[in-house]
Design a protein around this motif. Sequence first.
Motif, mmCIF file in Angstrom:
data_model
loop_
_atom_site.group_PDB
_atom_site.id
_atom_site.type_symbol
_atom_site.label_atom_id
_atom_site.label_comp_id
_atom_site.label_asym_id
_atom_site.label_seq_id
_atom_site.Cartn_x
_atom_site.Cartn_y
_atom_site.Cartn_z
ATOM 1 N N GLU A 294 0.852 -1.186 0.000
ATOM 2 C CA GLU A 294 0.000 0.000 0.000
ATOM 3 C C GLU A 294 0.892 1.242 0.000
ATOM 4 N N LEU A 295 0.933 1.920 -1.128
ATOM 5 C CA LEU A 295 1.783 3.097 -1.282
ATOM 6 C C LEU A 295 0.971 4.376 -1.075
ATOM 7 N N ALA A 296 1.666 5.481 -0.966
ATOM 8 C CA ALA A 296 0.994 6.757 -0.710
ATOM 9 C C ALA A 296 -0.022 7.089 -1.791
ATOM 10 N N GLU A 297 0.260 6.677 -3.031
ATOM 11 C CA GLU A 297 -0.642 7.011 -4.148
ATOM 12 C C GLU A 297 -1.418 5.809 -4.684
ATOM 13 N N GLY A 298 -1.382 4.665 -3.995
ATOM 14 C CA GLY A 298 -2.129 3.502 -4.471
ATOM 15 C C GLY A 298 -1.336 2.223 -4.297
ATOM 16 N N GLN A 299 -1.820 1.144 -4.909
ATOM 17 C CA GLN A 299 -1.173 -0.155 -4.767
ATOM 18 C C GLN A 299 0.093 -0.232 -5.615
ATOM 19 N N SER A 300 1.029 -1.039 -5.134
ATOM 20 C CA SER A 300 2.270 -1.264 -5.887
ATOM 21 C C SER A 300 2.003 -2.161 -7.084
ATOM 22 N N LYS A 301 2.935 -2.151 -8.023
ATOM 23 C CA LYS A 301 2.925 -3.071 -9.166
ATOM 24 C C LYS A 301 4.333 -3.111 -9.743
ATOM 25 N N ASN A 302 4.605 -4.137 -10.499
ATOM 26 C CA ASN A 302 5.911 -4.224 -11.161
ATOM 27 C C ASN A 302 6.127 -3.012 -12.069
ATOM 28 N N TYR A 303 7.389 -2.607 -12.189
ATOM 29 C CA TYR A 303 7.803 -1.496 -13.066
ATOM 30 C C TYR A 303 7.188 -0.151 -12.657
ATOM 31 N N LEU A 304 6.983 0.001 -11.354
ATOM 32 C CA LEU A 304 6.402 1.268 -10.884
ATOM 33 C C LEU A 304 7.485 2.298 -10.549
ATOM 34 N N GLY A 305 8.726 1.847 -10.402
ATOM 35 C CA GLY A 305 9.817 2.768 -10.103
ATOM 36 C C GLY A 305 11.135 2.231 -10.610
ATOM 37 N N VAL A 306 12.113 3.110 -10.712
ATOM 38 C CA VAL A 306 13.458 2.707 -11.136
ATOM 39 C C VAL A 306 14.475 3.275 -10.143
ATOM 40 N N CYS A 307 15.380 2.404 -9.677
ATOM 41 C CA CYS A 307 16.414 2.789 -8.718
ATOM 42 C C CYS A 307 17.727 3.059 -9.445
ATOM 43 N N PHE A 308 18.439 4.068 -8.976
ATOM 44 C CA PHE A 308 19.767 4.401 -9.498
ATOM 45 C C PHE A 308 20.724 4.388 -8.301
ATOM 46 N N GLU A 309 21.274 3.207 -8.002
ATOM 47 C CA GLU A 309 22.055 2.990 -6.783
ATOM 48 C C GLU A 309 23.542 3.212 -7.084
ATOM 49 N N THR A 310 23.974 4.480 -6.982
ATOM 50 C CA THR A 310 25.366 4.814 -7.259
ATOM 51 C C THR A 310 26.246 4.238 -6.150
ATOM 52 N N GLN A 311 27.305 3.501 -6.540
ATOM 53 C CA GLN A 311 28.102 2.768 -5.556
ATOM 54 C C GLN A 311 29.328 2.141 -6.212
ATOM 55 N N SER A 312 30.225 1.577 -5.368
ATOM 56 C CA SER A 312 31.261 0.681 -5.872
ATOM 57 C C SER A 312 30.668 -0.721 -5.984
ATOM 58 N N SER A 313 31.499 -1.701 -6.283
ATOM 59 C CA SER A 313 30.949 -3.025 -6.596
ATOM 60 C C SER A 313 31.366 -4.087 -5.588
#
Length: 348
Positions: A294-313
């Motif tokens: 349950e998200l602030a704007e409705g139910q979750s679903k696949n492909y609802l957001g994209v993460c950009f996790e800047t980091q080393s490996s």
Amino acid sequence: MKINTKDIQHNWKHYTLVNDNGMEVSFLNYGGIITSIVVPDKNGNLENVVLGYKNYDDYLTNSTYFGALIGRIAGRIQDSNFELNGKTYSLTPNEGKNHLHGGSSGFHQVLWNSTDFQTESTVGVKLTHTSPDGEGGYPGKLDAAVTYELNNDNQFTISYEGTTTKTTVLTMTNHSYFNLSGDLKNTIQHHHITMDSTHFVELDNALIPTGRLLDATGTSFDFSNGREIMDGIESSFGQNIIAGNGYDHYFIFDHQKKESVVVNESKSGRILTIETDQPGMVMYTSNGLGNDLELAEGQSKNYLGVCFETQSSPASLHHEGFPSVVLTPDEKYESRTVFSFGVVKGDR
């Protein structure tokens, strides 16, 4: 510019950084969790562009890591162990036999100390935390600091610092899921991404790096001239299929351009530009998000957001040729990532 602070359940503090353009960045001192980022679209409408839970209590578990600070190690550590200076360190497995995002004592579930501040050009909050020697299996007492800062150019900067008493491993990131359509009106399939990267890390079926660095040229992983996320979701390329039809991969930056990543969402006209001194990032397209949150704007679903996790490996702990995550007592870990929000000029 101003900082709004409110006390909420569990003795958490909820901060909102506000600039003169109406842009807002809201977050908790628990987990450093970013709960919303409100920015204008091409028509000036202010909307949220990250995923967050409707109920704060859901952040207590936060199995999706929505908006959270990740550490000590962002990403997966194969077989939950690594070797440093001839000694093997065993970590707590929390994804099968592997260790993900710092494990059960990770930074995403820490109540950080917090101090707000204001300068001539910014408002911000500095978060600090001390992880004791041996916590989660990691060596060294680690003093970590993360600063969230907003200016009037609609730039949100995350700065990371760390020092250790023993040689250890460290690479921190933020795990926000971006959706530039605004208030989750659409999924992210048609987000257009340009990336300063020509190589990515191959994954096995458990999403663990194989040790091979692959050339992205001519594949659905080639974002050098821009492409939509949909290309990878619909791709028959084995690496996209392994990730659950999409992306969950570490991209190595070429650092040939000032901007490491540019994201464009044509309907809203919003543009997100990411600049970082990190050697690469994991891009995750929420392929396995599911529809039961349950998200602030409705139910979750696949492909609802994209993460950009800047980091080393973390792959560097088991394979040669990857950006190192080792930190020694005579070094200071310092890293910075800037998220700049704008809009397209004119009609497109």
